[in-house]
Motif scaffolding. Structure first.
Motif, PDB file in Angstrom:
ATOM      1  N   TRP A 297       0.798  -1.212   0.000  1.00 55.11           N
ATOM      2  CA  TRP A 297       0.000   0.000   0.000  1.00 55.11           C
ATOM      3  C   TRP A 297       0.841   1.277   0.000  1.00 55.11           C
ATOM      4  O   TRP A 297       0.662   2.135  -0.837  1.00 55.11           O
ATOM      5  CB  TRP A 297      -1.022   0.036   1.137  1.00 55.11           C
ATOM      6  N   SER A 298       1.778   1.434   0.903  1.00 56.48           N
ATOM      7  CA  SER A 298       2.558   2.677   0.917  1.00 56.48           C
ATOM      8  C   SER A 298       3.725   2.631  -0.069  1.00 56.48           C
ATOM      9  O   SER A 298       3.891   3.551  -0.867  1.00 56.48           O
ATOM     10  CB  SER A 298       3.058   2.988   2.325  1.00 56.48           C
ATOM     11  N   ASP A 299       4.522   1.557  -0.039  1.00 58.48           N
ATOM     12  CA  ASP A 299       5.610   1.415  -1.003  1.00 58.48           C
ATOM     13  C   ASP A 299       5.097   0.931  -2.360  1.00 58.48           C
ATOM     14  O   ASP A 299       5.690   1.214  -3.387  1.00 58.48           O
ATOM     15  CB  ASP A 299       6.664   0.425  -0.498  1.00 58.48           C
TER      16      ASP A 299
ATOM     17  N   PRO B  70       1.674   1.356  -3.911  1.00 61.60           N
ATOM     18  CA  PRO B  70       0.313   1.896  -3.806  1.00 61.60           C
ATOM     19  C   PRO B  70      -0.739   1.002  -4.447  1.00 61.60           C
ATOM     20  O   PRO B  70      -0.499   0.391  -5.489  1.00 61.60           O
ATOM     21  CB  PRO B  70       0.420   3.236  -4.535  1.00 61.60           C
TER      22      PRO B  70
ATOM     23  N   LYS C 178       4.509  11.108  -1.677  1.00 60.54           N
ATOM     24  CA  LYS C 178       4.237  10.558  -0.353  1.00 60.54           C
ATOM     25  C   LYS C 178       3.993   9.053  -0.385  1.00 60.54           C
ATOM     26  O   LYS C 178       3.945   8.419   0.659  1.00 60.54           O
ATOM     27  CB  LYS C 178       3.039  11.270   0.272  1.00 60.54           C
ATOM     28  N   ALA C 179       3.819   8.483  -1.560  1.00 62.48           N
ATOM     29  CA  ALA C 179       3.600   7.037  -1.681  1.00 62.48           C
ATOM     30  C   ALA C 179       4.494   6.497  -2.789  1.00 62.48           C
ATOM     31  O   ALA C 179       4.872   7.212  -3.702  1.00 62.48           O
ATOM     32  CB  ALA C 179       2.137   6.750  -2.002  1.00 62.48           C
TER      33      ALA C 179
END
Length: 163
Positions: free
Chosen positions: A87-89, A91, A144-145
């Motif tokens: 999800w963060s690294d 997306p 940010k991602a």
């Protein structure tokens, strides 16, 4: 945004993995519709119901951006060993195992029955890229991602060295 840059793109696990994402404008329209119709309840306002795969998401992004991207599909276990976070690294993507298994296929039928609609994926990709294009260069350089270009290159290098 990453696919639009082109080149080798680290892609999570397999193109057939299901994911869910929604254009915020579709969520906003659904909320307004619920307010106007006095609809209450709990709804999964994600989507689309038809089953979106990470492969289709990336290929659509490539087509819309007219990118030369090539996808390097790397298994979940290797990504986990490299401490690449879902999800963060990566997306939109979550592994198909553990607590998140099936997360890319949560039903949106109830929300659709109450008026949720989904615009075409290509429209969302096009409009997102156009929006990011309005950002100042320094903001575009530090998203940010997603992985930084350096970290992505490092993980791809480790994967190739393993092969």
């Amino acid at each position: 945004v990453r696919v639009a840059r082109g080149g080798e793109v680290l892609a999570p696990n397999a193109p057939s993995d299901y994911v869910q994402c929604i254009d915020v404008r579709d969520v906003a329209n659904f909320i307004v519709s619920c307010l106007e119709q006095r609809t209450t309840g709990i709804y999964n306002a994600d989507g689309p119901q038809a089953g979106l795969t990470i492969g289709r998401l990336l290929e659509t992004s490539k087509q819309v951006a007219k990118s030369d991207a090539t996808f390097v599909w790397v298994p979940t276990a290797f990504l986990e060993a490299q401490k690449v976070r879902p999800w963060s690294d990566m997306p939109v993507w979550v592994p198909l195992t553990g607590d998140e298994a099936g997360g890319g296929q949560v039903s949106v039928k109830a929300a659709v029955a109450k008026g949720l609609t989904h615009r075409p994926l290509a429209d969302t990709v096009r409009d997102t890229l156009a929006y990011v294009d309005t950002w100042p260069a320094e903001r575009k350089a530090k998203l940010k991602a997603g992985l930084s270009p350096e970290r992505e290159k490092e993980v791809l290098g480790a994967w190739k060295a393993k092969a």
